[in-house]
Design an enzyme around this catalytic site. Structure first.
Site, PDB file in Angstrom:
ATOM      1  N   GLU A 122       0.870  -1.172   0.000  1.00 22.13           N
ATOM      2  CA  GLU A 122       0.000   0.000   0.000  1.00 22.13           C
ATOM      3  C   GLU A 122       0.901   1.215   0.000  1.00 22.13           C
ATOM      4  OE1 GLU A 122      -3.208  -0.073  -0.443  1.00 22.13           O
ATOM      5  OE2 GLU A 122      -3.073  -2.243  -0.448  1.00 22.13           O
ATOM      6  N   HIS A 131      -8.246  -3.426  -0.496  1.00 23.42           N
ATOM      7  CA  HIS A 131      -7.231  -2.377  -0.374  1.00 23.42           C
ATOM      8  C   HIS A 131      -6.505  -2.401   0.964  1.00 23.42           C
ATOM      9  CE1 HIS A 131      -8.702  -1.003  -4.153  1.00 23.42           C
ATOM     10  NE2 HIS A 131      -9.882  -0.791  -3.658  1.00 23.42           N
TER      11      HIS A 131
END
Length: 339
Positions: free
Chosen positions: A126, A283
């Site tokens: 990320e 995510h």
């Protein structure tokens, strides 16, 4: 970071794709689960296809190719195999079952085997992002997850997760927080990237990867290594780690193995085509890595020989041809400063 990876322009990366560019992605996060020189070439596939076992496998494949979808599903059920997925997926699954049976028998008799690596390590970063990333935006890694697959048992055996404190843009955008689920407080309390990379190396070393066991890195697309890690190492003034210079791009492997267009290789689409659904929070780097690992395991079960297909060289992203020798990642070394 699926949708956003497509829009990332690597200011400090000269990306060269010999087989065309691919799409990318963006992601969020769960809780930290820490678990708990060159590897011997004991699991490399035999390249001599003159062995009689391959003729037997070819005959079985020809029969499977003539089966209807209903016949495939019935046969898979008889063998207590997964019956989910489209027709081509079921054909691959059944072919792999017979192939494994033949190769196991062959291996017991001293014949060829069918595994390149002992472990596959899934990585899905990320990074900092804006809703509309400017072309010169520097994406800094804010989560470093790893999920370890045992290719012999086809199980996830371990995982690692660490958050990272960004340096250039220490304040996360509201969009980034909402997308990834990573809060400002989380990154404020995190270690800088060089310290996190040091922990990653220790984690890999503790599991004897690259020394006792042969392993490879696997990613969902080219961006994690060719852009995110490359840019981050420049920002942190450290050398790009040798163990991450070659990797398996699962999108390429999926596309080639199941014969689908690249538009069908996003994480959610791959899961759907394989009859699976996303587990966890989209995510989140760790959750994304676990779902990518689930796809990799299914592909291995279906007969795909996952192998390194991309590499970094001189700051450029290059494809690794299937004719290249199969090599595992080198033993991980502690990060060194860029002179």
């Amino acid at each position: 970071m699926d949708e956003h990876k497509e829009n990332i322009e690597g200011k400090y990366v000269n990306v060269k794709m010999s087989e065309g560019t691919e799409e990318g992605q963006t992601k969020p996060c769960s809780r930290i689960h820490p678990n708990e020189e060159t590897a011997p070439q004991t699991s490399q596939s035999n390249g001599d296809f003159s062995h009689p076992v391959y003729k037997e496998i070819a005959l079985a494949n020809g029969h499977i190719n003539r089966m209807s979808k209903d016949e495939l599903r019935v046969k898979l059920a008889e063998l207590k195999l997964d019956t989910r997925g489209v027709k081509d997926v079921m054909k691959k699954r059944l072919k792999n079952h017979y192939k494994k049976q033949k190769l196991l028998q062959s291996a017991a008799e001293g014949g060829p085997t069918d595994t390149y690596y002992d472990y596959i390590c899934v990585v899905d970063f990320e990074a900092t992002c804006e809703e509309d990333n400017p072309s010169d935006f520097l994406h800094e890694i804010i989560e470093f997850p790893m999920v370890l697959i045992d290719t012999h048992t086809l199980q996830i055996t371990d995982s690692f997760q660490a958050y990272v404190k960004p340096e250039v843009n220490p304040q996360l955008s509201d969009f980034c927080v909402k997308l990834t689920g990573i809060t400002q407080q989380t990154v404020d309390d995190a270690e800088p990237f060089p310290d996190v990379l040091h922990r990653v190396v220790e984690w890999l070393q503790e599991r004897e990867l690259g020394t006792k066991y042969k392993y490879a890195i696997l990613t969902d697309g080219a961006w994690d290594m060719s852009k995110f890690l490359n840019i981050q190492c420049r920002i942190s003034s450290i050398r790009y780690p040798q163990f991450a210079k070659k990797w398996i791009n699962i999108r390429k492997s999926y596309c080639n193995f199941y014969k689908v267009p690249r538009t069908q290789t996003k994480l959610s689409t791959m899961l759907e085509k394989l009859g699976m659904t996303y587990e966890g929070r989209p995510h989140c780097g760790l959750d994304d890595s676990r779902n990518i690992a689930r796809i990799a395991i299914r592909m291995l079960r279906d007969g795909c020989q996952l192998r390194v297909n991309e590499r970094m060289h001189g700051g450029q992203l290059l494809s690794v041809p299937s004719s290249a020798p199969v090599e595992g990642a080198p033993p991980p070394r502690k990060p060194s400063s860029r002179e």
